[in-house]
Design a protein around this motif. Sequence first.
Motif, PDB file in Angstrom:
ATOM      1  N   SER A  31      24.235  12.951  60.439  1.00 45.53           N
ATOM      2  CA  SER A  31      24.695  13.549  59.193  1.00 45.53           C
ATOM      3  C   SER A  31      23.559  13.506  58.168  1.00 45.53           C
ATOM      4  O   SER A  31      22.571  12.784  58.339  1.00 45.53           O
ATOM      5  N   TRP A  32      23.693  14.314  57.094  1.00 43.49           N
ATOM      6  CA  TRP A  32      22.703  14.311  56.019  1.00 43.49           C
ATOM      7  C   TRP A  32      22.953  13.110  55.108  1.00 43.49           C
ATOM      8  O   TRP A  32      24.087  12.815  54.720  1.00 43.49           O
ATOM      9  N   SER A  33      21.873  12.389  54.765  1.00 43.33           N
ATOM     10  CA  SER A  33      22.001  11.247  53.872  1.00 43.33           C
ATOM     11  C   SER A  33      21.885  11.698  52.421  1.00 43.33           C
ATOM     12  O   SER A  33      21.629  12.868  52.128  1.00 43.33           O
ATOM     13  N   THR A  34      22.056  10.750  51.486  1.00 43.60           N
ATOM     14  CA  THR A  34      21.895  11.065  50.067  1.00 43.60           C
ATOM     15  C   THR A  34      20.445  10.946  49.632  1.00 43.60           C
ATOM     16  O   THR A  34      20.107  11.273  48.504  1.00 43.60           O
ATOM     17  N   SER A  35      19.586  10.493  50.528  1.00 45.87           N
ATOM     18  CA  SER A  35      18.174  10.300  50.196  1.00 45.87           C
ATOM     19  C   SER A  35      17.438  11.628  50.172  1.00 45.87           C
ATOM     20  O   SER A  35      17.500  12.381  51.139  1.00 45.87           O
ATOM     21  N   TRP A  73      17.839  13.401  57.471  1.00 44.96           N
ATOM     22  CA  TRP A  73      18.864  13.571  58.527  1.00 44.96           C
ATOM     23  C   TRP A  73      18.820  12.325  59.398  1.00 44.96           C
ATOM     24  O   TRP A  73      17.785  11.994  59.986  1.00 44.96           O
ATOM     25  N   ASP A  74      19.943  11.537  59.461  1.00 43.71           N
ATOM     26  CA  ASP A  74      19.931  10.260  60.191  1.00 43.71           C
ATOM     27  C   ASP A  74      20.279  10.399  61.669  1.00 43.71           C
ATOM     28  O   ASP A  74      20.467   9.409  62.373  1.00 43.71           O
ATOM     29  N   PRO A 130      16.384  12.111  63.992  1.00 44.02           N
ATOM     30  CA  PRO A 130      16.346  11.666  62.597  1.00 44.02           C
ATOM     31  C   PRO A 130      15.012  12.018  61.959  1.00 44.02           C
ATOM     32  O   PRO A 130      13.960  11.951  62.591  1.00 44.02           O
ATOM     33  N   GLY A 131      15.036  12.401  60.715  1.00 41.36           N
ATOM     34  CA  GLY A 131      13.792  12.736  60.037  1.00 41.36           C
ATOM     35  C   GLY A 131      14.063  13.517  58.765  1.00 41.36           C
ATOM     36  O   GLY A 131      15.204  13.781  58.399  1.00 41.36           O
TER      37      GLY A 131
END
Length: 265
Positions: free
Chosen positions: A23-27, A19-20, A4-5
Motif C-alpha cells: 500500500s502507499w504510505s504517508t511518507s 510504496w511499502d 517497495p520503494g
Amino acid sequence: MAEPGWYHDPTGTERYRYWDGSSWSTSTSQELPGGRGPRYRWALFLVAGVVALAVVLTLLLPRGGTDPDTDATEQTTTTEAPTDPQTPGATQTSRDLCTAGNGRYLSASKQKNVVHTGLAIDFPQDWGFRLDVDQFPWLEDVYPFGTIANDIEAAIIIGRQPAALPTDLTLAVQQNWLCFVDRGFLQDEGLPDELPADVETIETNGVPGAKADITAETSQGKVVLTIRVHHTGSALVSFIGYHDQAGDTAIDEQIRTTLDTIRRG
C-alpha cells in the motif's frame, strides 16, 4: 506486485511517495531519496502544457511521432516502416541480438490510440505509468505503459523488431522471450533461455502473427507474459502483455481484449 520503494505520487503531486509493497504510505519527499527507484523503475509521466516541455518532446519524438501541442489522450502516434523489407534477419535466436534496438520511445506521452509501423491498437485509458525504455533494448521505438494500481503490476509493451532479429514469426516470439530473460525485467530470475510454452500461429483482425502465453515463477511470485509478434508486410512488431497476478481473470481479460484490437492502421 511492485517492490517497495519511492514512486511518483499517484495522487498527482510533483512529489515522491513510498510504496511499502502492499500500500502507499504517508511518507512523501520532494526529491527521489537515494537518487534511484526500485528494480522495475516505473515512472509516472504527467502531461504538461508548458512551452519548454513541448520543445523537449518535439526533439525527443522519432520521425512520424505526434504533435506535442495536441491532447495526449486523443492523438495517434505513428512510425514509418523500414524502407527495405527484404533485409534478411537472423535464422536462429541469440543473446547477441538483445541489444539491437535503437533505445528510443515511440512517444513520450500516454495515448488513446497508437499506430506503430502500420499497426494500430487501442490502449487502456487508466494506465499511466511509463516503463524505462532501456528495459527493452532489443526493440525499436518502444511504447511501454502500464499500471501498479490496486495491487496489480501490469504493462503492455509495443516495439518494432530490428531487421537483425529473426523474421520467422515463431523464432521472433522465441527471441523476445530470450531477451526478457537476458536483458529485460526477467533477468537474474534463473529462467530458461528456451521458451517454456508453445508458439501458436494466429491472425488478429486480418493481421498474421504468432503468440505464446507464459506463466513463470520468479522471486516476485508468478508472472504472466503474453508475447505476440505481427507481420505488417514490411516489418515485425512485438506486442507484449505482462502482469504479476496469475489467476486474476479480470487483468487477463483486459490485456487480452487490448491485444485483440490490433489491426492495420
